[in-house]
Design an enzyme around this catalytic site. Structure first.
Site, mmCIF file in Angstrom:
data_model
loop_
_atom_site.group_PDB
_atom_site.id
_atom_site.type_symbol
_atom_site.label_atom_id
_atom_site.label_comp_id
_atom_site.label_asym_id
_atom_site.label_seq_id
_atom_site.Cartn_x
_atom_site.Cartn_y
_atom_site.Cartn_z
ATOM 1 N N GLY A 131 6.432 -25.272 -30.228
ATOM 2 C CA GLY A 131 5.725 -26.118 -29.284
ATOM 3 C C GLY A 131 6.578 -26.740 -28.201
ATOM 4 O O GLY A 131 6.163 -26.843 -27.048
ATOM 5 N N GLY A 154 2.934 -31.986 -30.301
ATOM 6 C CA GLY A 154 3.357 -30.650 -29.888
ATOM 7 C C GLY A 154 2.689 -30.196 -28.605
ATOM 8 O O GLY A 154 2.160 -30.994 -27.829
ATOM 9 N N ASP A 155 2.720 -28.901 -28.408
ATOM 10 C CA ASP A 155 2.163 -28.290 -27.202
ATOM 11 C C ASP A 155 0.636 -28.151 -27.237
ATOM 12 O O ASP A 155 -0.016 -28.079 -26.201
ATOM 13 C CB ASP A 155 2.763 -26.898 -27.013
ATOM 14 C CG ASP A 155 2.576 -26.037 -28.261
ATOM 15 O OD1 ASP A 155 2.667 -26.585 -29.375
ATOM 16 O OD2 ASP A 155 2.349 -24.826 -28.120
ATOM 17 N N THR A 198 -1.487 -22.498 -36.777
ATOM 18 C CA THR A 198 -2.326 -23.098 -35.736
ATOM 19 C C THR A 198 -3.507 -22.184 -35.452
ATOM 20 O O THR A 198 -3.397 -20.969 -35.602
ATOM 21 C CB THR A 198 -1.460 -23.259 -34.465
ATOM 22 O OG1 THR A 198 -0.492 -24.264 -34.718
ATOM 23 C CG2 THR A 198 -2.272 -23.631 -33.234
ATOM 24 N N THR A 254 0.252 -20.340 -29.520
ATOM 25 C CA THR A 254 0.834 -20.841 -30.764
ATOM 26 C C THR A 254 2.312 -20.511 -30.748
ATOM 27 O O THR A 254 2.705 -19.503 -30.179
ATOM 28 C CB THR A 254 0.145 -20.195 -31.984
ATOM 29 O OG1 THR A 254 0.838 -20.592 -33.171
ATOM 30 C CG2 THR A 254 0.140 -18.676 -31.909
ATOM 31 N N GLY A 255 3.116 -21.352 -31.350
ATOM 32 C CA GLY A 255 4.548 -21.056 -31.365
ATOM 33 C C GLY A 255 5.380 -22.322 -31.330
ATOM 34 O O GLY A 255 4.891 -23.413 -31.640
ATOM 35 N N ARG A 311 5.465 -37.100 -33.641
ATOM 36 C CA ARG A 311 5.727 -35.953 -32.756
ATOM 37 C C ARG A 311 4.399 -35.344 -32.299
ATOM 38 O O ARG A 311 3.492 -35.121 -33.080
ATOM 39 C CB ARG A 311 6.563 -34.921 -33.504
ATOM 40 C CG ARG A 311 6.861 -33.634 -32.719
ATOM 41 C CD ARG A 311 5.904 -32.511 -33.063
ATOM 42 N NE ARG A 311 6.355 -31.236 -32.522
ATOM 43 C CZ ARG A 311 5.617 -30.127 -32.543
ATOM 44 N NH1 ARG A 311 4.414 -30.144 -33.080
ATOM 45 N NH2 ARG A 311 6.087 -29.008 -32.044
#
Ligand code: ASP
Length: 331
Positions: A249, A226-227, A196, A246-247, A224
């Site tokens: 999510g 994500g965050d 990301t 980032t990570g 889906r």
């Protein structure tokens, strides 16, 4: 972790914008209410990696270095943080080297769905797009949402049509344009291989902006989200800080990570670095046993990096007082 905050620049070296040749380059006269300051900072990331074997190589770091160097020049010349953040992320999206834009991973049904968000602190405005399948630059669409609509997020094929109608560029053949970047597939490492991208900036008008863009996890379920496009989860800015994350999510959404860091810092009056370390290391890292990282810039231009359970995060930064610096390690 790193903090660069040269106190001597806190004081008095202000020139008023009425005498500034760059004042007209800011985001609009109405928004430029502050004195021009000498401080400016840019910080860019290329995603958190959970396994050292898959940290990206020099090509990605050199890309980040050139993006940061150009952003620094622009900020020094009086460019607006919003322009600088979008331009930085567009270059990363177009590179094909990271999990955003051209290099986005594909979902389990083998097509690309991208998320992006943008927020500017001084106006409190945000824009985001989710599950975009054919936009060349999702971050530009996030800017369109922010500037041209009364809404904050557009999602899915209908939202994408609206974005294209408002001027976002789409690619003719997504199946050939989007080529997953060279990082390994999730199954290879038993966990996410990430890439990301994000950028945060403070400009010479004291304005803070945060942006994030991603193709999400390789092999994620179709549909889906994500965050990354959730304002407050992985992208947040106000008048005190700008944050991009980032990570993993799902955990970042549930913990509203970016806004939590900002609010902890504000309400408890603790440095941004301390608030970030608590949320990332203690909550995401130790309690959730998840992985991820954030980049942040505070209103004094301080550079903040924090990560948990990761091998590293390609990143680069520069400011009025710090030369262009790139690396993987966060400690
Ligand atoms: N946070 C992103 C997501 O969950 C992945 C990443 O940061 O690489 O979609």
């Amino acid at each position: 972790m790193h903090v660069h905050n040269d106190e001597k620049f806190l004081s008095c070296r202000l020139r008023f914008r009425s005498s500034c040749p760059f004042a007209g380059r800011a985001q609009g006269e109405a928004q430029v209410s502050r004195a021009l300051q000498d401080r400016y900072s840019i910080l860019v990331h290329g995603g958190a990696f959970t396994d050292r074997r898959y940290l990206l190589g020099n090509t990605q770091l050199e890309l980040i270095r050139s993006v940061v160097a150009h952003a620094r020049e622009e900020l020094a010349a009086g460019a607006a943080a919003l322009d600088v953040v979008v331009a930085a992320i567009v270059k990363l999206e177009d590179s094909g080297l990271l999990d955003a834009g051209k290099g986005s991973f594909r979902n389990a049904a083998n097509f690309t769905e991208m998320d992006a968000a943008l927020m500017e602190g001084h106006t409190g405005k945000g824009g985001a797009v989710a599950a975009m399948q054919r936009l060349k630059n999702p971050i530009r669409a996030a800017r369109i949402v922010l500037e041209k609509t009364p809404h904050v997020m557009f999602a899915g094929p209908v939202g994408e049509d609206i974005m294209v109608g408002l001027g976002a560029e789409s690619v003719d053949d997504p199946a050939t344009y989007f080529v997953p970047c060279a990082a390994p597939k999730r199954a290879d490492i038993g966990g996410p291989a990430l890439g990301t991208v994000g950028a945060v900036a403070l400009d010479r008008y004291g304005h803070l902006v945060a942006g994030t863009s991603t193709g999400g996890y390789p092999g994620k379920m179709p549909g889906r989200v994500g965050d990354t496009p959730i304002i407050g989860a992985s992208t947040f800015a106000n008048e005190r800080c700008a944050i991009s994350a980032t990570g993993l999510g799902e955990r970042f959404i549930l913990r509203s990570v970016a806004r939590d860091i900002a609010m902890r810092s504000e309400y408890s009056n603790v440095p941004l670095q301390a608030a970030a370390d608590y949320v990332i290391e203690e909550l995401i890292g130790k309690i959730d046993r998840a992985d991820g990282a954030i980049i942040a810039i505070g209103r004094e231009g301080e550079i903040v990096l924090s990560g948990a359970n990761i091998a590293g995060m390609p990143h680069g930064y520069a400011s009025w007082s710090v030369d262009v610096t790139v690396g993987f390690a966060l400690a």
